[in-house]
Design an enzyme around this catalytic site. Structure first.
Site, PDB file in Angstrom:
ATOM      1  CB  SER A 126      47.064  77.895  57.427  1.00 14.42           C
ATOM      2  OG  SER A 126      47.477  76.948  56.460  1.00 14.42           O
ATOM      3  CG  ASP A 166      55.053  74.406  57.814  1.00 11.74           C
ATOM      4  OD1 ASP A 166      54.802  74.277  56.599  1.00 11.74           O
ATOM      5  OD2 ASP A 166      54.519  75.276  58.531  1.00 11.74           O
ATOM      6  CG  HIS A 222      52.126  77.244  56.769  1.00 10.69           C
ATOM      7  ND1 HIS A 222      52.002  75.920  57.086  1.00 10.69           N
ATOM      8  CD2 HIS A 222      50.869  77.707  56.534  1.00 10.69           C
ATOM      9  CE1 HIS A 222      50.724  75.569  57.052  1.00 10.69           C
ATOM     10  NE2 HIS A 222      50.015  76.634  56.715  1.00 10.69           N
TER      11      HIS A 222
END
Length: 469
Positions: A164, A435, A438
């Protein structure tokens, strides 16, 4: 009794006048010889001063990221190959404040950005993380130029392969390019088991830029080689990953003939429990999910996965070169974007898990051991693949895009709690998912593509120089 040798003593008064004159001339000649030699040395021209290109290289800089028993890792760029354009160690530098706004925002490119990384749209109140630029220590890094990038890849296919974070970088590039040129999403279907984010259609996507006949794609391949992913979200099924280190992931490798620039990026999925296979047998495991297995860790498996992926690029590139006519050969570029560290501080669901609003200064935070070992594996395997490609005449240039150090300083650039929309709309919360892996878009990861532009430019310039009559 020894034999005594008679000693003769000569004086000028005892010599005949002609012989005396001859002796004086001889002594004068002996005296002139060293004087003449001294004059020759003095009259030699001074050596020219050394230029920057011929001087001895200065010792490499940067934090030590290897184990204490190994030599400090200093990067790969200076060791890969001589390039047509000047090279720069972009990994060595610092983040500096900038007044320049991003080329896009969460509204203008909202259809491309994954929702969980659209920090503006999800209500992140601070915007200071958008106003920092990376300044390499020894050279300049220009701002991203969409027109230049598309000019360099005109008629070519750029593909991002990995997890990702590869998709994160791909979506950043698409947003940067589409800030000046229209993009068309031409494929939105994929396969496989998913990446744990519930968005299957984002795993395999392709955009076209008709203005330059260029294509940008993303291929989901979290191990870079063939593998079976664990069941996501606690669903029934396999509770660990299985990696087949000697097998290519044909979901992307099968399309290599049509890919001109491939950007590989992976790492975080190797931290999960896994079994590693090679040649049909088990060769190791991490957090071993099977009984009676010896823990090997994941560093070796990660290195072999990077090696296997690059091997596919080089071997298939060499085969394509052999099959094509001399004048129709198309060179390829393989780029390994190095490991991007996470920044969880404390518990993952604490509101302060990654709540920084400014980057670290270089002296505040170095590259931690695990992150450094991942960087080491990627950089060394890229250097080895580059040498192999040259030896085979594969027509493939291999580079490491070293972002690990600069990424380690940007704990402020993650979505954090804003992976979900307006997480504090109902007031303060004791627990909230975060998160810290990312990157917000726009955000620090746009810098990865500024460097990628320079790598592509050097590659394209070298190709043009080689191809010119």
């Amino acid at each position: 009794m020894g034999v005594s040798t008679p000693r003769h003593h000569f004086s000028s008064s005892s010599l005949p006048r002609p012989l005396l004159a001859k002796r004086i001339v001889t002594f004068a000649l002996y005296a002139l010889i060293p004087l003449a030699f001294l004059h020759y040395i003095i009259s030699l021209p001074s050596p020219p001063p050394q230029s920057a290109t011929t001087s001895s290289p200065s010792p490499p800089q940067g934090p030590e990221v290897a184990a204490a028993s190994e030599k400090p890792f200093t990067g790969v760029k200076k060791r890969t190959r001589a390039a047509a354009a000047p090279r720069c160690d972009y990994s060595d530098g610092a983040w500096e404040r900038s007044s320049a706004p991003p080329l896009y925002n969460g509204t203008s490119c909202g259809g491309t950005i994954k929702a969980g990384q659209n920090c503006e749209a999800h209500g992140r109140p601070d915007t200071g993380y958008l106003r920092w630029r990376w300044r390499p220590r020894g050279c300049a890094l220009p701002q991203f130029d969409p027109a230049e990038f598309l000019r360099l890849v005109r008629g070519r296919h750029v593909a991002f392969v990995g997890d990702s974070l590869a998709r994160n970088q791909c979506e950043s590039l698409v947003c940067l390019l589409s800030s000046a040129f229209p993009a068309q999403l031409i494929r939105g279907a994929g396969g496989g088991d998913g990446d744990g984010d519930g968005d299957e259609l984002r795993k395999f996507r392709r955009w076209a830029f008709p203005s330059h006949d260029a294509t940008v794609s993303v291929f989901w391949s979290p191990f870079l080689v063939n593998g079976t992913e664990k069941a996501k979200g606690g669903a029934a099924g396999l509770d660990h990953n299985r990696l087949y280190l000697d097998q290519a992931d044909e979901r992307w490798a099968a399309e290599l003939d049509g890919i001109d620039v491939v950007v590989l990026s992976a790492g975080h999925w190797f931290l999960h429990p896994a079994m590693f296979y090679d040649g049909g047998g088990v060769v190791g495991c991490h957090h071993c999910p099977e009984p009676n297995r010896t823990e090997t860790g994941f560093f070796g498996a990660f290195r072999l996965a990077v090696r296997g992926a690059l091997r596919e690029v080089v071997l298939r590139g060499a085969r394509a070169q052999q099959q094509q006519e001399e004048g129709r050969r198309r060179p390829k570029l393989a780029v390994v974007t190095t490991f991007s560290p996470a920044h969880f501080e404390g518990e993952w669901d604490s509101p302060a898990a990654c709540a920084r609003t400014e980057p670290y200064a270089p002296e505040e935070r170095g590259v931690e051991y695990m992150d450094g070992e991942m960087l080491r594996a990627e950089a060394e395997e890229a250097a080895a693949a580059a040498a192999d490609a040259r030896a085979r005449g594969a027509g493939v240039t291999v580079e490491a895009l070293e972002v690990t150090r600069m990424a380690a300083l940007r704990a402020d650039g993650h979505p954090g709690a804003y992976m979900h929309p307006f997480p504090f709309a109902g007031g303060a919360r004791d627990r909230v998912p975060n998160d810290c892996v990312h990157w917000c878009l726009p955000g620090p990861i746009d810098t990865w593509n500024e460097i990628l532009l320079q790598v592509v430019k050097r590659w394209a310039d070298a190709d043009a120089e080689t191809s010119s009559p």
